[in-house]
Motif scaffolding. Sequence first.
Motif, mmCIF file in Angstrom:
data_model
loop_
_atom_site.group_PDB
_atom_site.id
_atom_site.type_symbol
_atom_site.label_atom_id
_atom_site.label_comp_id
_atom_site.label_asym_id
_atom_site.label_seq_id
_atom_site.Cartn_x
_atom_site.Cartn_y
_atom_site.Cartn_z
ATOM 1 N N ALA A 111 0.967 -1.188 -0.066
ATOM 2 C CA ALA A 111 -0.026 0.170 -0.209
ATOM 3 C C ALA A 111 0.986 1.194 -0.006
ATOM 4 O O ALA A 111 1.231 1.842 1.020
ATOM 5 N N GLY A 112 1.437 1.645 -1.109
ATOM 6 C CA GLY A 112 2.386 2.820 -1.137
ATOM 7 C C GLY A 112 3.876 2.305 -0.814
ATOM 8 O O GLY A 112 4.143 1.248 -0.406
ATOM 9 N N GLY A 113 4.709 3.068 -1.551
ATOM 10 C CA GLY A 113 6.163 2.788 -1.275
ATOM 11 C C GLY A 113 6.260 2.773 0.430
ATOM 12 O O GLY A 113 7.236 2.195 0.756
ATOM 13 N N SER A 137 17.858 13.809 4.161
ATOM 14 C CA SER A 137 17.009 12.663 3.678
ATOM 15 C C SER A 137 15.482 12.562 3.997
ATOM 16 O O SER A 137 15.048 13.414 4.736
ATOM 17 N N TRP A 138 14.699 12.182 3.192
ATOM 18 C CA TRP A 138 13.697 11.880 3.232
ATOM 19 C C TRP A 138 12.857 11.727 4.822
ATOM 20 O O TRP A 138 13.560 10.945 5.399
ATOM 21 N N VAL A 139 12.082 12.600 5.121
ATOM 22 C CA VAL A 139 11.577 12.341 6.483
ATOM 23 C C VAL A 139 11.174 11.280 7.295
ATOM 24 O O VAL A 139 11.238 11.004 8.579
ATOM 25 N N SER A 140 10.504 10.485 6.372
ATOM 26 C CA SER A 140 9.899 9.058 6.806
ATOM 27 C C SER A 140 11.142 8.180 7.310
ATOM 28 O O SER A 140 10.806 7.157 8.116
ATOM 29 N N TYR A 141 12.197 7.965 6.708
ATOM 30 C CA TYR A 141 12.996 7.086 6.878
ATOM 31 C C TYR A 141 13.362 6.867 8.327
ATOM 32 O O TYR A 141 13.526 5.898 8.929
ATOM 33 N N PRO A 142 14.172 7.976 9.166
ATOM 34 C CA PRO A 142 14.453 7.929 10.379
ATOM 35 C C PRO A 142 13.405 7.204 11.279
ATOM 36 O O PRO A 142 13.600 6.580 12.301
ATOM 37 N N ALA A 270 3.171 6.154 -7.671
ATOM 38 C CA ALA A 270 2.845 7.586 -6.872
ATOM 39 C C ALA A 270 3.329 8.686 -7.871
ATOM 40 O O ALA A 270 2.721 9.506 -8.295
ATOM 41 N N LYS A 271 4.840 8.607 -7.907
ATOM 42 C CA LYS A 271 5.245 9.896 -8.234
ATOM 43 C C LYS A 271 5.359 9.641 -10.093
ATOM 44 O O LYS A 271 5.272 10.442 -10.780
ATOM 45 N N ALA A 272 5.670 8.354 -10.357
ATOM 46 C CA ALA A 272 5.746 8.343 -11.947
ATOM 47 C C ALA A 272 4.359 8.401 -12.630
ATOM 48 O O ALA A 272 4.743 9.101 -13.965
#
Length: 449
Positions: A111-113, A137-142, A270-272
């Motif tokens: 359900a999403g990346g 880096s992107w907010v969700s990784y940490p 999503a992005k592509a």
Amino acid sequence: MLQEAIDYTIQLSKKIIGLRESPTFAVVKAASNRKKAGLPVIAFSVGQPAEPTPEYVREQLQAMLSDKDAWAKMSVYTPVDGLPELKDAISKKFADENGLEYTDKQILVTAGGKQAIANAFAATLNNDDEVLMSEPSWVSYPDIVKFHGGIPVGMRTNDEFKITPNTLKLTLSLHQNAKWLVLNSPSNPTSAVYSKEELAGLAQVILEENAQRKKDKRPLLMVMSDDIYEHMVYDEKLVNKPGDPAAISHNIIMAEPKMKPYTLIVNGVAKAFGMTGYRIGYAAGPEMLIKKMENYQGMETSGASAISQMASAIALAPENKKARDTHFATQRAAYITRRNLVEKLINEAPNTTMSFNPMAGAFYAMIDVTALADKVGGTKILAEKMINEKGVALVAGDDFYIESDKQNKKYLRLSYATSEKKLEEGIKLMQELEREILPDGQRKVAERG
Ligand code: PLP
């Protein structure tokens, strides 16, 4: 009758207390609250492609919905690992665009990346396992890493927001059992794109590291290659098939095939395809890891939404290649125009302290606002002033650092996935605030400083 006062105090988990609201969604919320209050807003905050779902996807999905069988299929649970037609389309996409072979058992639809990333960390992290990521880096990784008991470790990047083999080597010498390295190229928030050679250099370090770890019987270092912006690359030198509309950026396996056993690819529609609301992502990697991620997903959410998977299968179907390529070519051209416009509006403005170093991919501009942020007390305060005083929604650069005080320069992230008119209006308002924060004389001092 008097209502009894009931104590609803809930004992929250330490994990959830440590989890912040996604800073990007928080800005979106602030912008929509302003809109609800009838105030003007220019949103430069979200990672939402400017164009809606491509016409060929909309048309074929609509046609499908007039079919009784399709409705029957949508009314039942999908297999946890994804609808066969979507998995087949994903496998063919990998072969056609990335030149990589993945079998059915090496692919998981999510359900999403975001869910692919969360599944991977849920499946592999024990308490205090370290995950290396570049900063910013992107907010969700940490936050996802921390939620699953891990420790995010930030790596300093160079002027182009990239880590080098030397940085990686040094980091690995200090973090000898790090379990993952996250690579995201093109990157959110920086839009930096690694070349094939740069990735091959990093791969060399990882292969040597894993050879040593095998000897020492230590857990191997895995790479999470988040390729979600792979189609948004604007420098022919950085694409895998120059001149081809389906050309994409390289990932670490494309640069060094020996990395395949140590890499999990994360991607999505999503992005592509401007399909963020459909919530379909996918992961491809070693069968054992994919199976464990599937087991976790089977307990947590089950298979992704059926209608969204059907729409994604249309987007990625081999027979739609021509329409898809036209979409990619149009999308790429639009982003190049917008990126160049941002560069001109920011860098060619007279007497400004803001600057922008254009990058080769995605649709984000890290605007250097060091002088302004220093004056008001940080990028978070500056971003708040931008939305509250000027109605321009941007994300504070500090939100993309694990320890934000360690950065030299300070940024606001501007998403240029919006119209040229909005870019012109919004940047003008940003400059208006700059003049209010740093009047003429002070601006010259700040520039020299
Ligand atoms: N990876 C990166 C770098 C992103 O920027 C995003 C979305 O903003 C995602 C993954 C997740 O995308 P999705 O919407 O498919 O969950």
